[in-house]
Write an enzyme that holds these catalytic residues in place. Structure first.
Site, short mmCIF file in Angstrom:
data_model
loop_
_atom_site.label_atom_id
_atom_site.label_comp_id
_atom_site.label_asym_id
_atom_site.label_seq_id
_atom_site.Cartn_x
_atom_site.Cartn_y
_atom_site.Cartn_z
N GLN A 71 -6.89 -4.73 10.61
CA GLN A 71 -5.73 -4.27 11.36
C GLN A 71 -6.07 -3.08 12.26
O GLN A 71 -5.18 -2.32 12.65
CB GLN A 71 -4.61 -3.88 10.40
CG GLN A 71 -4.03 -5.07 9.67
CD GLN A 71 -2.80 -4.70 8.86
OE1 GLN A 71 -1.79 -4.28 9.39
NE2 GLN A 71 -2.90 -4.86 7.55
N ARG A 121 3.46 -9.75 10.25
CA ARG A 121 4.73 -9.01 10.21
C ARG A 121 5.84 -9.87 9.64
O ARG A 121 6.89 -9.38 9.24
CB ARG A 121 5.16 -8.53 11.60
CG ARG A 121 4.29 -7.50 12.30
CD ARG A 121 3.89 -6.36 11.43
NE ARG A 121 2.60 -6.63 10.81
CZ ARG A 121 2.12 -5.96 9.78
NH1 ARG A 121 2.83 -4.99 9.23
NH2 ARG A 121 0.94 -6.24 9.26
N GLU A 160 -3.75 4.30 7.00
CA GLU A 160 -4.25 3.67 8.24
C GLU A 160 -5.62 4.21 8.64
O GLU A 160 -5.87 4.54 9.80
CB GLU A 160 -3.26 3.87 9.40
CG GLU A 160 -1.84 3.44 9.11
CD GLU A 160 -1.63 1.95 9.15
OE1 GLU A 160 -2.64 1.20 9.17
OE2 GLU A 160 -0.47 1.53 9.14
N LYS A 220 0.81 -1.22 0.00
CA LYS A 220 0.00 0.00 0.00
C LYS A 220 0.85 1.27 0.00
O LYS A 220 0.46 2.25 -0.61
CB LYS A 220 -0.93 0.01 1.20
CG LYS A 220 -0.18 0.04 2.49
CD LYS A 220 -1.02 0.41 3.67
CE LYS A 220 -0.05 0.58 4.82
NZ LYS A 220 -0.66 0.89 6.06
#
Length: 895
Positions: free
Chosen positions: A293, A650, A246, A44
């Site tokens: 997330q 991650r 985000e 992204k």
DNA sequence: TTCGGTTGCATTTTT
DNA sequence: TGCAACCGAA
């Protein structure tokens, strides 16, 4: 098309040639509102930077027309860096920043319009707590019953929801006027009234001090835009393209801020034939996020912002990025499996072309110390035998408190590491003291900081002097500093107090003069403050070894100031203070490309947005992760699960998941059950190096003896070599087990210390190959989870799983067992979570059944999850809410 | 007013 | 276990 000559023009081929279909669409999208649903590792940041370049070169926008919002300063710096390589150095001058920094910038420019004088102070959490405490004391509020923290949390909620003081007062305390002297809450009718009153007074005093808190940065900017049409107009004309990263972590105030800045509700129509956003009408909005997330609900983040995006913004379009470029399929499978347990989410499946990769490695340690020990040696082995760089390894945990044992383990194994987070540099006492001086110099109205330094270092100005000045100043509506300046007018002031007060006033006046002269050289001011205040001298004289490092911290503060000075063209002291107020933990992280030669330790929250070839997810235990405070609430548990999802994703090549059977919390050893998230990862993805801890094995071993072992399946322990009974249960048979000295002294470093033992697992299992894994993984997952008994759906009778628990601890139990048993004998052995078993069977409970709970009262069963010994029952207790309870330990009774 | 001792309490996660 | 806040003595 008018292009800024400073912008390097990139061809479409350069901007989208190497992207996949969805990414390319997102970069090129032409329209007022775009939501990019970007799964973990879907590239992204790349899409975002390319889109900005696209907007500049293909839509003909000016760099100054773009506002890009990121979550942390580090992310902003990184994006700016990437933009620089794409479009040239103009990127350095663009508005790429966090919400908070952008707001500071706006408020510095136009804050006067809403009563914020330039040089306003930004209070950090500690400052805010002091202020609330002050108010609570003045109002005679019992701070034991209503902690400043609680009150602040409520105030923060109000602010994040854009609920103003006026509204809360009107609703709960219409008679209260902020700033009323001698007001006493006495006995409050309801808590809402109390919160409303403190909130109002808090805002009042912030205004008097010319200060704002974190939330205010957003809220007051919204206020500015809403009340000053010309200011709003200015920014709406300026920013034609707004991009928010985000987006799932934005709260309501931030959502409104974006709308206000974009002018979505202004009713203006866009220019009809513009290629891009044109010169009028709402700005074009791009938001990027992943609802899976979202991990900041506790800070007010509202997941519906992203979920409702298409309804909220006219002509919105969604593009999903689901191809993952980061991890192996194994890792993604695990992540997908875990997150699939969350209800009410849009199904989404990440996939990768990268191939299966190595299995996840699991390890169950006996204690947190041994968990750390194993991890440290595994990392060293990876480094020495597999050539893995230390900086390619990250160790993650749920709460900062867990870092200590991990650090100790790494130190013992001589593995270099860096710890991110914990007590921040700027929050250290001595640094905060020095900063308080600077704040007080820039903004003398700031009573909180002025008071903080009044007697630091000691100058004989204690509580009494402080309260005398405060009372005198308050009576006259003056600030604390004005009180200090005019101290000789205060009646009842003794020379013993007056003299140091005068000296303090003189010193501050002198420092202010110096600061005014050297406003462009903050580092000089820092040096002057350290010298004149006596802060440095006091520490240098001290014999306390801790003070030595404090001196170093202060000198580092000076270096930071010097660095700021050099990197900032229009450096000022106030500007420097801003940068110190808005740093985040993640800002300490080194650049991606940099090889620090160190393993990174951090919380899962700070790990968001990062990636590492090797990731250790530690403390996978019920109560640790998911955290005990989040276990019983469905929505909080969902958030924990999203956090697990973030953690798993991650990892690029290799993921480790570890747990400890015993963990010291608040100084006491307690036994921990495996995390339910472990159950949610398909068993075949995990290669358990050690599935059960010694304590657990000992119990199941006995169970096996009396029961024939049939109900437990075969654990991998029997063939793994390392974890053969011998050598381990000896330790555990020692009578000292269970005492407080357990963990470290008995075998912290001696029997287990030599790395040969722990290495024996590694000898046979190379990490990044898969051949040698076959042995352990094929034999290792014979049944369901070995240690927790077998679920009712298996061929084994449900009863046998019960017997598991009871046989294990039958000797220590007699007759009826309650989960809150207090041992009559003062035996050092703690009540074990493993021992706990109220002998309830999940199969006896059905949806709709009524149960009674010792503290929540009557409830209705909403859901049962049969996980053998880990079975969970979800019950609606009406006004007490919906709770998820572990059946085995829940004090409930079927009605 | 300051210092030193004792007690009592605490752990999410952070811009 | 470790820190912070409170209390009593000099």
């Amino acid at each position: 098309m008018h292009n800024d000559p400073e912008v390097i023009v990139r061809s479409p081929q350069e901007l989208i040639g190497d992207l996949n279909e969805q990414q390319a669409q997102a970069v090129q999208f032409r329209g007022p509102a775009l939501l990019i649903g970007a799964g973990a590792g879907s590239g992204k940041t790349r899409v975002l930077t390319r889109r900005i370049a696209w907007i500049l070169t293909r839509f003909g926008a000016w760099p100054s027309q773009i506002l890009a919002i990121t979550f942390t300063n580090k992310a902003a710096a990184e994006m700016r860096e990437r933009l620089s390589t794409l479009i040239g150095p103009v990127a350095q001058r663009m508005w790429v920043s966090t919400f908070h920094s952008a707001c500071v910038r706006i408020l510095r420019r136009d804050g006067e319009r809403i009563g914020l004088k330039s040089g306003f102070t930004i209070y950090d959490t500690a400052d805010c707590e002091r202020l609330v405490k002050l108010i609570a004391t003045d109002f005679n509020i019992d701070v034991k019953r209503y902690t400043p923290r609680q009150i602040l949390a409520r105030i923060s909620d109000y602010k994040n929801g854009l609920t103003g003081v006026r509204e809360t007062l009107a609703q709960y305390a219409p008679d209260f006027r902020p700033g009323t002297r001698g007001f006493r809450v006495g006995h409050i009718g309801n808590v809402e009234e109390l919160y409303a009153i403190v909130y109002a007074e808090y805002q009042h005093r912030l205004a008097l001090a010319n200060a704002v808190d974190f939330d205010d940065l957003i809220v007051r900017t919204v206020e500015l835009l809403r009340t000053q049409p010309d200011v709003a107009e200015y920014y709406r004309r300026k920013f034609r393209y707004i991009l928010v990263d985000e987006y799932q972590d934005t709260n309501h105030a931030q959502y409104v801020l974006v709308r206000e800045l974009a002018g979505v509700d202004s009713g203006e129509r866009p220019s009809p034939d513009a290629v891009g956003a044109g010169r009028q009408g709402p700005a074009w909005i791009t938001v990027v996020g992943d609802s899976d997330q979202s991990i900041y609900a506790f800070r007010g983040a509202d997941i519906s912002n992203i979920q409702d995006f298409e309804q909220d913004f006219p002509d919105a379009r969604t593009i999903m990025l689901e191809q993952n470029y980061r991890s192996t399929q194994t890792i993604l499978d695990a992540a997908n499996a875990v997150i699939a347990h969350n209800e009410g989410r849009k199904p989404k499946k990440l996939w990768t072309a990268a191939g299966k990769g190595a299995p996840i490695t699991g390890y169950a340690a006996d204690t947190a110390q041994l968990e750390a020990h194993w991890i440290a040696h595994e990392i060293r082995w990876l480094h020495e035998e597999e050539g893995v760089r230390y900086s390619d390894v990250a160790v993650m945990y749920r709460a900062n408190a867990q870092s200590r044992s991990l650090e100790e383990g790494l130190i013992q194994a001589h593995v270099p590491y860096q710890l991110i987070g914990g007590t921040k540099f700027y929050e250290r006492r001595e640094v905060k003291d020095a900063l308080a001086y600077l704040q007080a110099i820039v903004n003398p109205a700031d009573g909180i900081n002025m008071r903080r330094i009044l007697n630091v270092p000691k100058r004989g100005l204690g509580a009494r002097a402080e309260s005398m000045v405060t009372a005198w100043a308050d009576e006259r509506g003056l600030t604390f500093w004005q009180g200090v300046e005019q101290a000789d007018r205060i009646e009842g002031m003794t020379t013993r107090t007056l003299n140091p007060l005068k000296r303090f006033a003189a010193m501050m006046t002198q420092l202010r003069a110096f600061a005014a002269e050297h406003d462009r050289q903050p580092s000089q001011v820092v040096a002057e403050v350290l010298a004149q205040s006596g802060l440095l001298e006091e520490l240098q004289k001290s014999t306390d070894p801790q003070d030595q490092s404090r001196v170093e911290n202060l000198s580092q503060l000076q270096s930071v100031a010097a660095e700021y000075e050099q990197n900032t063209p229009d450096a000022t002291l106030a500007g420097f203070l801003e940068t110190t107020a808005l740093v985040a933990d993640s800002d300490q992280l080194p650049d991606e490309a940099e090889d620090t030669g160190k393993v990174t330790l951090m919380t899962l929250h700070t790990a968001k947005g990062l990636e590492y070839p090797v990731v250790f997810l530690t403390g996978m235990e019920q109560g640790t992760f998911p955290h005990s405070r989040a276990m019983e609430d469905t929505s909080e548990l969902s958030e924990e699960r999203r956090l697990a999802y973030v953690g798993i994703t991650r990892a690029r090549r290799q993921l480790y998941i570890t747990r400890a059977a015993v963990r010291a919390q608040w100084g006491r050893a307690s036994e921990m059950m495996p995390s339910q998230f472990l159950d949610e990862i398909p068993d075949e993805l995990i290669d358990w190096k050690r599935r059960e801890a010694g304590v657990e094995r000992m119990r199941s071993g006995w169970g096996r003896g009396s029961d024939g072992g049939s109900s437990y399946g075969r654990g991998d322990d029997w063939d793994s070599g390392l974890d053969e009974f011998g050598g381990w249960d000896d330790d555990f048979d020692e009578p000292s087990y269970g005492g407080s000295s357990y963990g470290r002294s008995s075998y912290g470093g001696s029997s287990y210390g030599s790395s040969s033992r722990s290495r024996s697992s590694g000898d046979t299992a190379p990490r990044f190959g898969s051949a040698a894994r076959e042995r352990s993984s094929s034999s290792g997952n014979g049944g369901a989870h070995f240690s927790y008994g077998v679920s009712g759906s298996s061929p084994t009778s449900p009863r046998s799983s019960l017997r598991f628990g009871s046989t294990a601890s039958a000797s220590s139990r007699s007759g009826k067992v309650t989960t809150r048993r207090t041992s009559p004998k003062s035996s050092p052995k703690p009540v074990s979570a493993l021992d706990k078993d109220n002998r309830l069977d999940i199969n006896d409970f059905h949806v709709g059944d009524k149960v009674s709970h010792d503290s929540f009262g009557l409830g209705t069963v909403l859901e049962t999850q049969d996980k053998g010994r880990n079975s969970i029952i979800t019950v609606d207790f009406g006004s007490d809410g919906v709770k998820r309870l572990m059946l085995r330990v829940a004090p409930i009774e079927k009605l």
